[in-house]
Design an enzyme around this catalytic site. Structure first.
Site, PDB file in Angstrom:
ATOM      1  N   CYS A   2     -36.344  -1.590   7.034  1.00 34.71           N
ATOM      2  CA  CYS A   2     -36.403  -2.386   8.248  1.00 34.71           C
ATOM      3  C   CYS A   2     -35.014  -2.866   8.662  1.00 34.71           C
ATOM      4  CB  CYS A   2     -37.294  -3.618   8.132  1.00 34.71           C
ATOM      5  SG  CYS A   2     -38.968  -3.260   7.653  1.00 34.71           S
ATOM      6  N   ARG A  27     -32.637   2.487   8.672  1.00 31.70           N
ATOM      7  CA  ARG A  27     -33.329   1.584   7.745  1.00 31.70           C
ATOM      8  C   ARG A  27     -34.849   1.689   7.845  1.00 31.70           C
ATOM      9  NH1 ARG A  27     -29.912  -2.256   5.743  1.00 31.70           N
ATOM     10  NH2 ARG A  27     -31.667  -3.577   5.204  1.00 31.70           N
ATOM     11  N   TRP A  73     -39.843  -0.106   8.539  1.00 34.10           N
ATOM     12  CA  TRP A  73     -40.256   0.844   7.492  1.00 34.10           C
ATOM     13  C   TRP A  73     -41.468   0.181   6.870  1.00 34.10           C
ATOM     14  CZ3 TRP A  73     -40.801   1.094   2.103  1.00 34.10           C
ATOM     15  CH2 TRP A  73     -40.862   2.395   1.561  1.00 34.10           C
ATOM     16  N   ASN A  99     -37.240  -8.550   7.598  1.00 31.36           N
ATOM     17  CA  ASN A  99     -36.993  -7.423   6.682  1.00 31.36           C
ATOM     18  C   ASN A  99     -37.193  -7.975   5.270  1.00 31.36           C
ATOM     19  OD1 ASN A  99     -33.882  -6.072   5.390  1.00 31.36           O
ATOM     20  ND2 ASN A  99     -35.932  -5.291   5.127  1.00 31.36           N
ATOM     21  N   GLY A 100     -38.130  -7.397   4.547  1.00 30.46           N
ATOM     22  CA  GLY A 100     -38.399  -7.874   3.193  1.00 30.46           C
ATOM     23  C   GLY A 100     -39.889  -7.902   2.938  1.00 30.46           C
ATOM     24  N   GLU A 485     -29.307  16.869  -7.724  1.00 31.32           N
ATOM     25  CA  GLU A 485     -28.933  16.392  -6.398  1.00 31.32           C
ATOM     26  C   GLU A 485     -29.237  17.444  -5.324  1.00 31.32           C
ATOM     27  OE1 GLU A 485     -28.399  13.700  -5.099  1.00 31.32           O
ATOM     28  OE2 GLU A 485     -27.260  14.060  -3.269  1.00 31.32           O
ATOM     29  N   LYS A 489     -31.724  16.791  -2.180  1.00 30.54           N
ATOM     30  CA  LYS A 489     -31.299  16.961  -0.773  1.00 30.54           C
ATOM     31  C   LYS A 489     -32.301  17.823  -0.019  1.00 30.54           C
ATOM     32  CE  LYS A 489     -29.081  14.460  -0.201  1.00 30.54           C
ATOM     33  NZ  LYS A 489     -28.754  13.540  -1.181  1.00 30.54           N
ATOM     34  N   GLU A 492     -35.712  15.975   0.464  1.00 33.36           N
ATOM     35  CA  GLU A 492     -35.596  14.852   1.395  1.00 33.36           C
ATOM     36  C   GLU A 492     -35.634  15.290   2.842  1.00 33.36           C
ATOM     37  OE1 GLU A 492     -32.750  11.311  -0.097  1.00 33.36           O
ATOM     38  OE2 GLU A 492     -31.803  13.259  -0.018  1.00 33.36           O
ATOM     39  N   HIS A 508     -38.776  26.205 -20.848  1.00 34.81           N
ATOM     40  CA  HIS A 508     -39.839  25.345 -21.364  1.00 34.81           C
ATOM     41  C   HIS A 508     -40.813  24.923 -20.266  1.00 34.81           C
ATOM     42  CE1 HIS A 508     -37.799  25.306 -25.174  1.00 34.81           C
ATOM     43  NE2 HIS A 508     -36.682  24.945 -24.570  1.00 34.81           N
ATOM     44  N   LYS A 607     -32.784   4.523   4.423  1.00 28.61           N
ATOM     45  CA  LYS A 607     -31.516   4.598   3.704  1.00 28.61           C
ATOM     46  C   LYS A 607     -31.315   3.431   2.754  1.00 28.61           C
ATOM     47  CE  LYS A 607     -26.936   6.164   4.108  1.00 28.61           C
ATOM     48  NZ  LYS A 607     -27.268   7.267   3.194  1.00 28.61           N
TER      49      LYS A 607
HETATM   50  C1  G6P Z   1     -32.792   5.773  -0.762  1.00 28.69           C
HETATM   51  C2  G6P Z   1     -31.956   6.755   0.020  1.00 28.69           C
HETATM   52  C3  G6P Z   1     -31.167   7.639  -0.941  1.00 28.69           C
HETATM   53  C4  G6P Z   1     -30.339   6.771  -1.877  1.00 28.69           C
HETATM   54  C5  G6P Z   1     -31.199   5.745  -2.615  1.00 28.69           C
HETATM   55  C6  G6P Z   1     -30.350   4.729  -3.366  1.00 28.69           C
HETATM   56  O1  G6P Z   1     -33.792   6.434  -1.428  1.00 28.69           O
HETATM   57  O2  G6P Z   1     -32.767   7.550   0.850  1.00 28.69           O
HETATM   58  O3  G6P Z   1     -30.295   8.473  -0.205  1.00 28.69           O
HETATM   59  O4  G6P Z   1     -29.688   7.592  -2.800  1.00 28.69           O
HETATM   60  O5  G6P Z   1     -31.986   5.018  -1.681  1.00 28.69           O
HETATM   61  O6  G6P Z   1     -29.606   3.982  -2.437  1.00 28.69           O
HETATM   62  P1  G6P Z   1     -28.282   3.224  -2.749  1.00 28.69           P
HETATM   63  O7  G6P Z   1     -27.881   2.593  -1.455  1.00 28.69           O
HETATM   64  O8  G6P Z   1     -28.605   2.198  -3.798  1.00 28.69           O
HETATM   65  O9  G6P Z   1     -27.279   4.202  -3.241  1.00 28.69           O
END
Ligand code: G6P
Length: 612
Positions: A2, A27, A73, A99-100, A485, A489, A492, A508, A607
């Site tokens: 949010c 957000r 969100w 937000n929260g 990673e 990616k 996501e 395995h 994010k």
């Molecule tokens: C969310 C984002 C990711 C990020 C993660 C941790 O899931 O979508 O891209 O890696 O949060 O966020 P931070 O700000 O703590 O690195």
């Protein structure tokens, strides 16, 4: 999770709030809404993205020099129009953005229902504004007093702003565990979840602390108190960010821009820390805590998502060079599993946003247990940065694309600098190796630039596999976290199921999935276990998997057995993740674009995850 924006001053509020919401859309983008005050309190809100709100509000009365806005969100309640913020009090006098999460909202709601309150939405936020309304009526107190009283009753996290029909010259803002920045302009004020909606109007900001309430009045000095009503002297800070950094600069997506920014962002992470002439590394936070680091029993990294993958790279780097035991923990697990910690432990939180609720809570737990806490954050002034004893900013610049790219390589740069500093101080590295690694680190931005030149080839490969249902990513050693990673990616942003695995562990389990429809991305640079990785790739080949090899320039063995190879320049394996991840970022980017996915704002994600 949010985004909130508010404005009070001499300009029209709506365009400022709307633009701010667009900047904060990373957000959350389940719904958006605004509340404006003309003679009436006008609330417009719509499910979906900020552009839906914009279309909906087009022909409405938007006249107001005070306003609040929210992009959501969803946590409590479906992402529909009714649950969208702002929420109003039962008497239509007050509106709130939040937000929260108010954790005890259910108990409060039941109590308020008994007192005759009727709720329209399923949200926790609506309960808070009704509680404030109830306190004003019952105790006959001012709005700010009622806000303070109510915040003494709620458990949970909040960044809130309240607008009041009876006080058109006033906004009340408060925070606990969710970020909130107040911009101080000339006879105008801005409030937002981060500084991006504020930057073009003023560089002077106040970061509100936990359990603080700001009383913001048109034409007056800002007043800050804590929820026990103790007066706080506002600390005005100057923003360092600039406007270009938060705009797309000609790229189609923020993610692509951020991928391409990596030569500069990695350089920025090293600036003032790696002396390119002498090859000496100085990492401020580590110097400050030298004695603690030298006597540490363990280093424990806590992080989430991509930052957790960086932490894994950090583990390999620090154990390898500095010989200090390292553990890597998911922050969300660590905080609830009663971990054993002592004063000789150093707990390092890695977080791009510096606001991830689980990471912050893990850090606070570590602090309570007497450990030294350290932060590696990108966002200056963020909650984690402020909660830690010492730390290192990554200086990657604002990252707007929800899928993290340049923040990852910036974090790894800091971790490399940290491992080198610690190793040198501990005497666990030879002078020659230290020089070799610092020289190569200094050259990484150039090498990243070279990898970016493979973009067209990567786009071609993306075209071949864009319709795959699954992907497997394999890597060994330093490239194992890179495999994780790469898979993250792709999941996501393209919604293709993908898994990252240590190459040798494939036999395995995942090997059972391999057939002619399975693309396997093998990160197989010339590292110590190169031959073993080649054997793992042979195992894929024998089962008709499609191999996309990320290999060192000039590689022959893997080329001979792969459908495609993407060459990257040779570097020490210690630094490999900084360049081997680049083709994986581009591959997922192109696949997502070809699948028509929203690259910068993938579904269901946000994010900055400020809820548990
Ligand atoms: C969310 C984002 C990711 C990020 C993660 C941790 O899931 O979508 O891209 O890696 O949060 O966020 P931070 O700000 O703590 O690195």
């Amino acid at each position: 999770m949010c985004g909130i924006v508010a404005y009070i001053g001499h300009q029209q509020a709506y365009p400022i709030v709307l633009k701010g919401l667009k900047r904060l859309e990373y957000r959350g983008y389940d719904s958006a809404g605004v509340a404006l005050l003309d003679t009436d309190l006008n609330i417009y809100k719509k499910a979906g993205k900020v552009s839906n709100l914009e279309n909906f509000a087009e022909d409405k009365n938007l006249n107001s020099t005070v306003g609040i806005g929210h992009t959501r969100w969803a946590t409590h309640g479906a992402p529909n129009d009714v649950n969208a913020h702002p929420h109003k009090s039962g008497n239509d006098r007050l509106a709130i953005i939040h937000n929260g999460i108010i954790e005890n909202y259910d108990a409060l709601k039941k109590e308020l229902i008994k007192r005759g309150h009727i709720f329209e939405s399923d949200t926790d936020t609506e309960v808070l504004i009704h509680l404030i309304e109830e306190i004003i009526a019952k105790d006959n107190v001012s709005l700010e007093e009622a806000v303070r009283y109510s915040l003494n009753e709620v458990i949970g996290a909040y960044a809130i702003v309240i607008i009041d029909k009876e006080n058109p010259n006033k906004l009340i803002a408060a925070r606990n565990s969710s970020p909130l920045v107040i911009g101080i302009g000339k006879e105008e004020f801005f409030v937002a979840s981060d500084a991006t909606p504020i930057i073009e109007f003023t560089k002077n900001v106040i970061y509100l602390d936990d359990e603080q309430v700001a009383i913001i009045e048109r034409g007056q000095e800002i007043k800050i108190v804590d929820i026990a009503n103790k007066q706080i002297t506002p600390m005005i800070q100057e923003l360092e960010m600039n406007l270009e950094a938060i705009e797309k600069g000609g790229y189609e997506h923020f993610m692509l821009k951020e991928i391409y920014e990596q030569p500069q962002s990695i350089r920025a992470s090293m600036l003032g820390r790696l002396n390119s002439v002498t090859g000496e590394v100085t990492l401020g936070g580590v110097e400050e805590f030298e004695a603690k680091f030298m006597n540490a029993d363990r280093i424990i990294f806590v992080a989430c998502g991509t930052s957790w993958h960086s932490a894994l790279v950090g583990e390999y780097m620090i154990e390898d060079l500095a010989r200090i035991p390292v553990e890597v923990e998911y922050a969300s697990e660590f905080r609830y599993r009663n971990p054993i910690l002592s004063e000789k432990d150093i707990v390092i939180a890695i977080s791009q946003s510096g606001e991830t609720a689980d990471t912050l809570a893990a850090l606070e737990l570590a602090k309570e247990k007497g450990a030294t806490i350290y932060g590696i954050c990108n966002v200056v002034g963020s909650s984690i940065a402020r909660a830690t004893d010492a730390g290192s900013y990554t200086h990657a610049g604002p990252e707007i694309g929800v899928a993290s790219t340049k923040a990852f390589t910036a974090q790894i740069t800091i971790l490399a600098l940290m491992a080198l500093t610690l190793a040198q101080k501990k005497g666990s590295i030879t002078k020659t190796r230290y020089q070799e690694l610092t020289n190569q680190l200094n050259d990484i931005p150039r090498l990243v630039g070279k990898v970016l030149e493979s973009n067209e080839q990567i786009k071609y490969i993306a075209e071949q596999y864009k319709d795959a249902a699954n992907f497997l990513y394999l890597g060994r050693g330093y490239n194992f976290p890179v495999a994780l990673e790469g898979a993250l990616k792709l999941k996501e942003i393209s919604y293709i199921h993908a898994e990252g695995y240590p190459a040798a562990e494939m036999k395995h389990g995942p090997i059972a999935l391999i057939d002619e429809n399975m693309p396997v991305v093998a990160i197989a640079t010339r590292i110590a276990n190169y031959q073993k990785v080649v054997s793992n790739i042979q195992e894929v080949k024998a089962r008709n998997g499609n191999i996309i090899g990320i290999v060192t320039e000039g590689d022959e063995a893997i080329r001979a057995i792969s459908e495609h190879v993407i060459e990257i320049p040779a570097t020490d394996e210690f630094l490999d993740p900084l360049i081997s991840v680049i083709p994986l970022q581009l591959l997922s980017y192109h696949i997502a674009v070809m699948r028509d996915c929203n690259v910068d704002q993938p579904r269901n994600l946000a994010k900055s995850v400020t809820v548990e």
